[in-house]
Design an enzyme around this catalytic site. Structure first.
Site, PDB file in Angstrom:
ATOM      1  N   ASP A 223       0.834  -1.197   0.000  1.00  0.00           N
ATOM      2  CA  ASP A 223       0.000   0.000   0.000  1.00  0.00           C
ATOM      3  C   ASP A 223       0.879   1.261   0.000  1.00  0.00           C
ATOM      4  OD1 ASP A 223       0.890  -0.129   2.589  1.00  0.00           O
ATOM      5  OD2 ASP A 223      -1.078   0.010   3.540  1.00  0.00           O
ATOM      6  N   SER A 224       2.209   1.063   0.075  1.00  0.00           N
ATOM      7  CA  SER A 224       3.128   2.178  -0.139  1.00  0.00           C
ATOM      8  C   SER A 224       2.926   2.757  -1.539  1.00  0.00           C
ATOM      9  CB  SER A 224       4.586   1.714   0.021  1.00  0.00           C
ATOM     10  OG  SER A 224       4.811   0.544  -0.742  1.00  0.00           O
TER      11      SER A 224
ATOM     12  N   ASP B 151      -1.188  -6.296  -0.434  1.00  0.00           N
ATOM     13  CA  ASP B 151      -1.332  -5.626   0.862  1.00  0.00           C
ATOM     14  C   ASP B 151      -2.793  -5.203   1.062  1.00  0.00           C
ATOM     15  OD1 ASP B 151       0.128  -4.882   3.049  1.00  0.00           O
ATOM     16  OD2 ASP B 151       1.054  -3.121   2.120  1.00  0.00           O
TER      17      ASP B 151
ATOM     18  N   LYS C 289      -1.200  -9.548   2.792  1.00  0.00           N
ATOM     19  CA  LYS C 289      -0.489  -9.087   3.993  1.00  0.00           C
ATOM     20  C   LYS C 289      -1.409  -8.137   4.746  1.00  0.00           C
ATOM     21  CE  LYS C 289       3.016  -5.909   3.901  1.00  0.00           C
ATOM     22  NZ  LYS C 289       2.461  -4.861   4.781  1.00  0.00           N
TER      23      LYS C 289
ATOM     24  N   GLU D  55      -1.520  -5.577   8.536  1.00  0.00           N
ATOM     25  CA  GLU D  55      -0.656  -4.930   9.523  1.00  0.00           C
ATOM     26  C   GLU D  55      -1.159  -5.140  10.947  1.00  0.00           C
ATOM     27  OE1 GLU D  55       0.186  -0.805   8.669  1.00  0.00           O
ATOM     28  OE2 GLU D  55       1.000  -1.277   6.691  1.00  0.00           O
TER      29      GLU D  55
ATOM     30  N   GLU E 142       9.200  -4.234  10.681  1.00  0.00           N
ATOM     31  CA  GLU E 142       9.600  -2.927  10.121  1.00  0.00           C
ATOM     32  C   GLU E 142      10.098  -1.987  11.218  1.00  0.00           C
ATOM     33  OE1 GLU E 142       6.914  -1.064   7.341  1.00  0.00           O
ATOM     34  OE2 GLU E 142       8.051   0.813   7.380  1.00  0.00           O
TER      35      GLU E 142
HETATM   36  O1  KIV Z   1       3.504  -1.165   1.696  1.00  0.00           O
HETATM   37  C1  KIV Z   1       4.682  -1.559   1.733  1.00  0.00           C
HETATM   38  O2  KIV Z   1       5.505  -1.236   0.865  1.00  0.00           O
HETATM   39  C2  KIV Z   1       5.077  -2.404   2.855  1.00  0.00           C
HETATM   40  C3  KIV Z   1       6.513  -2.806   2.946  1.00  0.00           C
HETATM   41  C4  KIV Z   1       7.322  -1.675   3.434  1.00  0.00           C
HETATM   42  C5  KIV Z   1       6.711  -4.006   3.780  1.00  0.00           C
HETATM   43  O3  KIV Z   1       4.271  -2.764   3.645  1.00  0.00           O
END
Ligand code: KIV
Length: 294
Positions: free
Chosen positions: A60-61, A99, A129, A131, A198
């Site tokens: 989600d980055s 994510d 994934k 969080e 992280e």
């Molecule tokens: O969204 C992302 O890029 C992440 C990574 C930094 C693990 O969650």
């Protein structure tokens, strides 16, 4: 006798086998570092594929790196699915993890399962994934029970950065470190196939490794983890925003892009581009007829 000559393909040219959960676990067992990177579109996926990485995360980055949002919070599930589908089309062998964005899984087990299913069904992800520990542990268990592999993510969890006091390292007091470690163990016990650590002290991560049997991927968590993940735009030097201390830059692609774009602009303005080698031709008789009839 076969007419086909037996040639040995050099191992450097052999396509790696598709990454699976057992192969990932085997890498941990053998002590082979796991390489994970984020990707958000077809070309970045192709780059990850050609570079031979093991795991690709549609993070989600991407909210910041490709969509220009100020944080990961605003990105929607539909936006994430569009990015993940493009990545899927550019990948063959790495494991593809999607994510789950903020607000798409925390509400209930049913919501978490429904969102995870979209990532698998609509975008072709192999796993998802999510969080945090806390209530996310139950969400992870529910998704896993529904047949979808889950990767956990603890330490600095950007979706809840405000509650954590901002984008800063976590686990720097014994109490905080214990909380991060307990979350990671809880996610492992819930059945997560892997967990991301992280922005936590290297020594804390190293101690946690004693209790973590699943592959652990670090980002700003030192060198003791089973693998590392970096954001595509950070490691290649494409992103112009704030870059965390742990994000090593392995290339300066943005500078090359700007230089190339500036050269293009200069050549258009000086009429050096396009040149005859970029033109299409037409036979003289066809041209003459066209000119007569026009
Ligand atoms: O969204 C992302 O890029 C992440 C990574 C930094 C693990 O969650």
């Amino acid at each position: 006798m076969s007419a086909t000559p037996h040639t040995t393909v050099p191992s450097s040219l052999r396509e790696p086998l598709p990454m699976t959960l057992p192969r990932l676990a085997e890498k941990k067992r053998l002590g082979e570092p796991i390489v994970m990177v984020t990707a958000y579109d077809f070309p970045s996926a192709q780059v990850a594929q050609e570079a031979g990485v093991d795991v690709v995360l549609v993070g989600d980055s991407g909210a910041m790196t490709v969509l220009g949002y100020p944080s990961t919070i605003p990105i929607s599930t539909d936006e994430m699915l569009m990015l993940a589908s493009a990545v899927r089309r550019g990948l063959r062998t790495p494991l593809l993890v999607g994510d789950l964005p903020f607000g798409s899984y925390e509400g209930s087990d049913e919501q978490a399962i429904a969102t995870a299913q979209r990532f698998v069904k609509e975008a072709g992800c192999d796993a998802v994934k999510l969080e945090r520990g806390g209530t996310s542990v139950a969400r992870a268990r529910a998704i896993i029970d529904a047949g979808i592999p889950v990767m956990g993510h603890v330490g600095l969890t950007p979706q809840t950065a405000t509650a954590l006091g901002g984008y800063r390292a976590q686990g720097r007091t014994a109490r905080q470190a214990l909380a991060v470690a307990r979350d990671a163990v809880a996610l492992q016990e819930a059945g997560c196939f892997s967990v991301v650590l992280e922005a936590i002290p290297a020594a804390v991560a190293e101690t946690m490794m004693e209790r973590l049997e699943i592959p652990v991927i670090g980002i700003g968590a030192g060198a003791a983890t089973d693998g590392q993940v970096l954001v595509f735009h950070d490691l290649l030097g494409i992103y112009d925003g704030h870059v965390a201390r742990f994000a090593k830059r392995f290339a300066d692609v943005r500078a090359h892009m700007v230089a190339g774009m500036a050269e293009y602009a200069a050549e258009v303005r000086s009429r050096a581009f396009p040149a005859p080698e970029h033109f299409y031709s037409i036979d003289d008789d066809q041209l003459e007829q066209f000119r007569t009839e026009f």
